[in-house]
Design a protein around this motif. Structure first.
Motif, short mmCIF file in Angstrom:
data_model
loop_
_atom_site.label_atom_id
_atom_site.label_comp_id
_atom_site.label_asym_id
_atom_site.label_seq_id
_atom_site.Cartn_x
_atom_site.Cartn_y
_atom_site.Cartn_z
N ALA A 1 4.29 -4.35 12.77
CA ALA A 1 2.84 -4.10 12.78
C ALA A 1 2.11 -5.26 12.15
N ARG A 2 1.00 -5.65 12.77
CA ARG A 2 0.25 -6.81 12.29
C ARG A 2 -0.27 -6.60 10.87
N ALA A 3 -0.66 -5.38 10.55
CA ALA A 3 -1.18 -5.09 9.21
C ALA A 3 -0.12 -5.28 8.13
N ALA A 4 1.15 -5.12 8.49
CA ALA A 4 2.24 -5.25 7.52
C ALA A 4 2.83 -6.65 7.47
N GLY B 1 6.03 -2.39 2.26
CA GLY B 1 6.33 -1.64 3.48
C GLY B 1 6.21 -0.14 3.28
N ILE B 2 6.66 0.33 2.13
CA ILE B 2 6.57 1.76 1.84
C ILE B 2 5.11 2.18 1.72
N LEU B 3 4.32 1.42 0.99
CA LEU B 3 2.90 1.75 0.84
C LEU B 3 2.18 1.68 2.19
N HIS B 4 2.50 0.68 3.00
CA HIS B 4 1.87 0.58 4.32
C HIS B 4 2.24 1.77 5.20
N ALA B 5 3.46 2.25 5.09
CA ALA B 5 3.90 3.40 5.89
C ALA B 5 3.15 4.68 5.51
N TRP B 6 2.76 4.81 4.25
CA TRP B 6 2.09 6.02 3.78
C TRP B 6 0.57 5.94 3.87
N VAL B 7 0.02 4.92 4.50
CA VAL B 7 -1.45 4.80 4.66
C VAL B 7 -2.05 6.00 5.42
N PRO B 8 -1.45 6.49 6.51
CA PRO B 8 -2.04 7.67 7.17
C PRO B 8 -2.13 8.88 6.24
N ALA C 1 -6.31 5.79 -4.26
CA ALA C 1 -5.34 4.97 -4.99
C ALA C 1 -4.22 4.49 -4.07
N LEU C 2 -3.76 5.36 -3.19
CA LEU C 2 -2.71 4.98 -2.24
C LEU C 2 -3.20 3.91 -1.28
N LEU C 3 -4.42 4.05 -0.77
CA LEU C 3 -4.96 3.05 0.15
C LEU C 3 -5.19 1.70 -0.55
N VAL C 4 -5.71 1.74 -1.77
CA VAL C 4 -5.95 0.50 -2.51
C VAL C 4 -4.63 -0.18 -2.86
N ALA C 5 -3.62 0.61 -3.25
CA ALA C 5 -2.31 0.04 -3.57
C ALA C 5 -1.68 -0.60 -2.34
N ALA C 6 -1.81 0.04 -1.18
CA ALA C 6 -1.26 -0.53 0.05
C ALA C 6 -1.98 -1.84 0.40
N PHE C 7 -3.29 -1.86 0.26
CA PHE C 7 -4.06 -3.07 0.55
C PHE C 7 -3.66 -4.19 -0.42
#
Length: 174
Positions: free
Chosen positions: A98-101, A127-134, A165-171
């Motif tokens: 995925a381009r975002a990752a 990768g784990i944080l990006h997977a849990w973005v939804p 917090a999850l979205l900010v951590a993934a970003f």
């Protein structure tokens, strides 16, 4: 002198009024139940959507793991050659992530390849944080339902802050 009555006065309500009050209570109870189920449905959908990718990012035992060098990006996927580091993998000329990752072009990223495909999933914390973005997005949506519909403000704040917090951590990790 004040006269006190030993009898307490009770007011009898009509059957119609009692039935109306009972019906209103049932409507409030049904409304609360429906909104609670809607919030739960949002959370389950977020977990379901996230788990499709998260299982590969988190549970990497006995899977094909390695590194991918980002060669090109188009639309929402980046592609590049893959070199295995662990497992029973083989070199591949082209896998996609995925381009975002994906980091910038020419950089290497740790990935695991989904079995039977050329799709890769980023591993590690990012990768784990990006997977849990939804799931983070579903937490934010559920917070709106909990606050607006159920009027559970403190619970809504807790749910919403966890999602944010999850979205900010993934970003930040990507």
């Amino acid at each position: 002198m004040s006269r006190r009555s030993s009898r307490t006065s009770t007011v009898k309500r009509s059957r119609t009024r009692r039935a109306g009050e009972s019906a209103y209570g049932v409507v409030l109870l049904v409304r609360t139940g429906v909104l609670a189920l809607l919030a739960l449905l949002l959370l389950v959908a977020g977990v379901w959507t996230s788990w499709g990718t998260a299982q590969y990012a988190m549970l990497v035992k006995a899977r094909e793991r390695g590194t991918m060098t980002v060669a090109a990006c188009a639309d929402d996927r980046c592609t590049g050659p893959y070199v295995p580091t662990e497992g029973d993998g083989r070199r591949r000329a082209k896998v996609s992530v995925a381009r975002a990752a994906a980091p910038g072009k020419g950089q290497r990223v740790e990935v695991t390849v989904k079995p039977g495909t050329a799709d890769a999933v980023r591993t590690g914390l990012a990768g784990i944080l990006h997977a849990w973005v939804p799931f983070g997005g579903s937490l934010l949506l559920a917070a709106l339902v909990v606050a607006g519909g159920l009027r559970w403000r403190r619970t809504a704040w807790a749910v919403g802050l966890c999602g944010a917090a999850l979205l900010v951590a993934a970003f930040a990790a990507l």
